[in-house]
Design a protein around this motif. Sequence first.
Motif, PDB file in Angstrom:
ATOM      1  N   ALA A  40       3.188   5.869  -5.776  1.00  0.00           N
ATOM      2  CA  ALA A  40       3.014   5.950  -7.231  1.00  0.00           C
ATOM      3  C   ALA A  40       1.731   6.674  -7.609  1.00  0.00           C
ATOM      4  N   PHE A  41       0.663   6.422  -6.809  1.00  0.00           N
ATOM      5  CA  PHE A  41      -0.642   6.975  -7.155  1.00  0.00           C
ATOM      6  C   PHE A  41      -0.683   8.501  -7.047  1.00  0.00           C
ATOM      7  N   PHE A  42      -0.140   9.027  -5.967  1.00  0.00           N
ATOM      8  CA  PHE A  42      -0.304  10.460  -5.693  1.00  0.00           C
ATOM      9  C   PHE A  42       0.203  11.353  -6.828  1.00  0.00           C
TER      10      PHE A  42
ATOM     11  N   ALA B 198       0.830  -1.203   0.000  1.00  0.00           N
ATOM     12  CA  ALA B 198       0.000   0.000   0.000  1.00  0.00           C
ATOM     13  C   ALA B 198       0.869   1.260   0.000  1.00  0.00           C
TER      14      ALA B 198
ATOM     15  N   VAL C  93      -0.986  14.708 -11.579  1.00  0.00           N
ATOM     16  CA  VAL C  93      -0.807  15.088 -12.987  1.00  0.00           C
ATOM     17  C   VAL C  93      -2.156  15.050 -13.704  1.00  0.00           C
ATOM     18  N   ALA C  94      -2.952  14.015 -13.424  1.00  0.00           N
ATOM     19  CA  ALA C  94      -4.259  13.896 -14.079  1.00  0.00           C
ATOM     20  C   ALA C  94      -5.170  15.059 -13.693  1.00  0.00           C
ATOM     21  N   LEU C  95      -5.084  15.481 -12.443  1.00  0.00           N
ATOM     22  CA  LEU C  95      -5.950  16.565 -11.974  1.00  0.00           C
ATOM     23  C   LEU C  95      -5.521  17.928 -12.499  1.00  0.00           C
TER      24      LEU C  95
ATOM     25  N   VAL D  31      -3.953   7.161   5.973  1.00  0.00           N
ATOM     26  CA  VAL D  31      -4.966   6.954   4.929  1.00  0.00           C
ATOM     27  C   VAL D  31      -6.098   6.073   5.452  1.00  0.00           C
TER      28      VAL D  31
ATOM     29  N   LEU E  58       0.771  10.609  -9.952  1.00  0.00           N
ATOM     30  CA  LEU E  58       0.017  10.364 -11.188  1.00  0.00           C
ATOM     31  C   LEU E  58      -1.367  11.001 -11.113  1.00  0.00           C
ATOM     32  N   ALA E  59      -2.010  10.843  -9.966  1.00  0.00           N
ATOM     33  CA  ALA E  59      -3.331  11.445  -9.800  1.00  0.00           C
ATOM     34  C   ALA E  59      -3.225  12.967  -9.874  1.00  0.00           C
TER      35      ALA E  59
ATOM     36  N   MET F 114       2.353   1.802  -3.425  1.00  0.00           N
ATOM     37  CA  MET F 114       1.302   2.169  -4.376  1.00  0.00           C
ATOM     38  C   MET F 114       0.856   3.616  -4.164  1.00  0.00           C
ATOM     39  N   LEU F 115       0.777   4.021  -2.902  1.00  0.00           N
ATOM     40  CA  LEU F 115       0.415   5.421  -2.636  1.00  0.00           C
ATOM     41  C   LEU F 115       1.468   6.354  -3.203  1.00  0.00           C
TER      42      LEU F 115
ATOM     43  N   VAL G 217       0.096   4.731   5.294  1.00  0.00           N
ATOM     44  CA  VAL G 217      -1.054   3.837   5.251  1.00  0.00           C
ATOM     45  C   VAL G 217      -1.968   3.953   6.474  1.00  0.00           C
TER      46      VAL G 217
END
Lengths: 493, 101
Positions: B32-34, B26, B39-41, B71, B36-37, B29-30, B68
């Motif tokens: 990596a996610f943050f 977790a 950039v998308a936003l 979160v 990327l999310a 993954m967090l 974790v």
Amino acid sequence: MNSELIPLMVVFPLISAILLNLMHGKDRAVRVYGTLAMVVVIAVPLLAVYGNHLFGAHPAIDTPAETGIALGRINLAIEYSFGFLQRALIFLLAAIATFAVLSHTSNEKRASGVYLSMVMLSIAAVSAVVMANDIFNMFVFLEILTISQAAMVVAKGDIGGYKAALKYLIFGGVAGGAILLGIALLLGTFGVLNITDLGNALSGNTKSPIVLTAVGLLVIGWLFESGLFPFHTIKSHIYSSAKADVAALLQTETKIVLVAIAIILLRLFGGLSNMSAVMVGLSVITLAFGSVMALVQTDFRRLLAFAAVGQAGLVGIGLSLGTPDGIAASIFHAVNDALAMSLLFVTVFVIYEGAKTTEFSRLGGLLTKAPRLAFLQIIGIMAVSGVPPFNAYQSEYRLIGAAFQAGYPELGVVIILGTIVTFVALMKGFFLTFLKESTAVAAIGRPQLSNALPLVTFATMVILALVCLGIGLHPGPLYDRFADVAITLTMGV
Amino acid sequence: MRSLYDTLHETLKSRGGTHIGGGFTAEYMLLAFFPLAFVALLRGLDSLTSAVLAILVTALVAFSLPLVKKVSRENSDHFAIAAFYIAIVMGLVLFLMVGGF
């Protein structure tokens, strides 16, 4: 065309809900009628002819000048539209609901008419939301859906279910209020409720603050009904507080409603970049938090609940892209995920019925006791996680492609990451339940789980596994039709 | 990287309540996610600004590990926490819709 069978998809479950409620206490009558009613619920969407149904058969009229409505012609009747998409979604709902009903009538000592009545009510509500071409009618049935879902969770009869249902109703009230206020703003501005008429009235009029506020309020309603951030925690709480067969039905209903409302939003406000950005952002957050939270759960039902919520985020991402490929892949993934996730919920239902717990600390070593169940669960895990040759592989692959084609490569990477995390989380659950050595279940004197599964449950799992495999091997017949729907939808935007 | 691994492992172990393997996955993954999310936003901005902001977010997340437990706490089904985030998001959605990006 005015097919007479179209309203039956809503009216028949509503009448059945009333009858089953009246039959409560008459065990045999409830069992027989409940089973027969599901035959009708499954048959009607297959037999109905594509077309539109106008309630009361009121035709469109020239708009009276004194109304002040800008459109030349308006529809007076509540209109239901029925095409391939509606048929597929309602049939999927009917199939999963049939399992919930048969599971109840075959496993419970006394069949509850009230409980089956709530299942029927939810079928009617989802069918209406899927077909309604009237935004107020959609709202009414969303409210009915919230109440019936809460009642199905309460039916479990424990304090956790009551608490979850109460919270769900409170937040449902907030979201319902937001949707109603959004509809009121649109009605006050344009004077119409028919979605086609509203789309015509809105063309070129989407920049006013009143319309933008209405869009924001409707998006908030969509977030709640779809279990997207920030409503993902309450949705996962609902799934994990319900019986697992009910949870399978709830998550199917949620995915269908997610698609149905998103399509309405795209039809009305598809050109709005603000709306698309908000929907993408919140879908990505849902996928991230849903997947990561699934990883850290210590209970299998909670793990599945968060995984289901994360997958809803995946569906939301594709729909938010607004491209034909993204919409088609999302609808396809919603169907695939509802099927595969239902299979997983049923396997967990069996574990709970046998071991009376889904806490990982009290499970383990079940592979030797129930190898068939383990095999079916691993199929479900592979199907949900997009492992070839199962169905979600076909839709996730297309979703990733759609994200790259739309110029959002980072979303493609997010989808891949989400899929990996989901796979890891589910495999963790499988390991702790079936492979990890443990004597905890035997020690507490509940080693009821065996390889001899109840017929209805076993048949349901086998059918779901075969359907997941079949769609994975031959995605064309389903996906191509969804692609046609998506092209038609985006042409109108 | 070894020291980050050790730090994470020790912290997760000392706080308990989470499977170490799941917690580890977790965390990464967090991480990596943050970005990327993010950039998308922030696609509305130019690519240089969004890249710089994504790097800043990655650094911020990396220095805040382990995340974790935080979160998990913020994603609990506690009524008050859920209500807080719902109120924030409702306001934010309306602000972004009417005010624009």
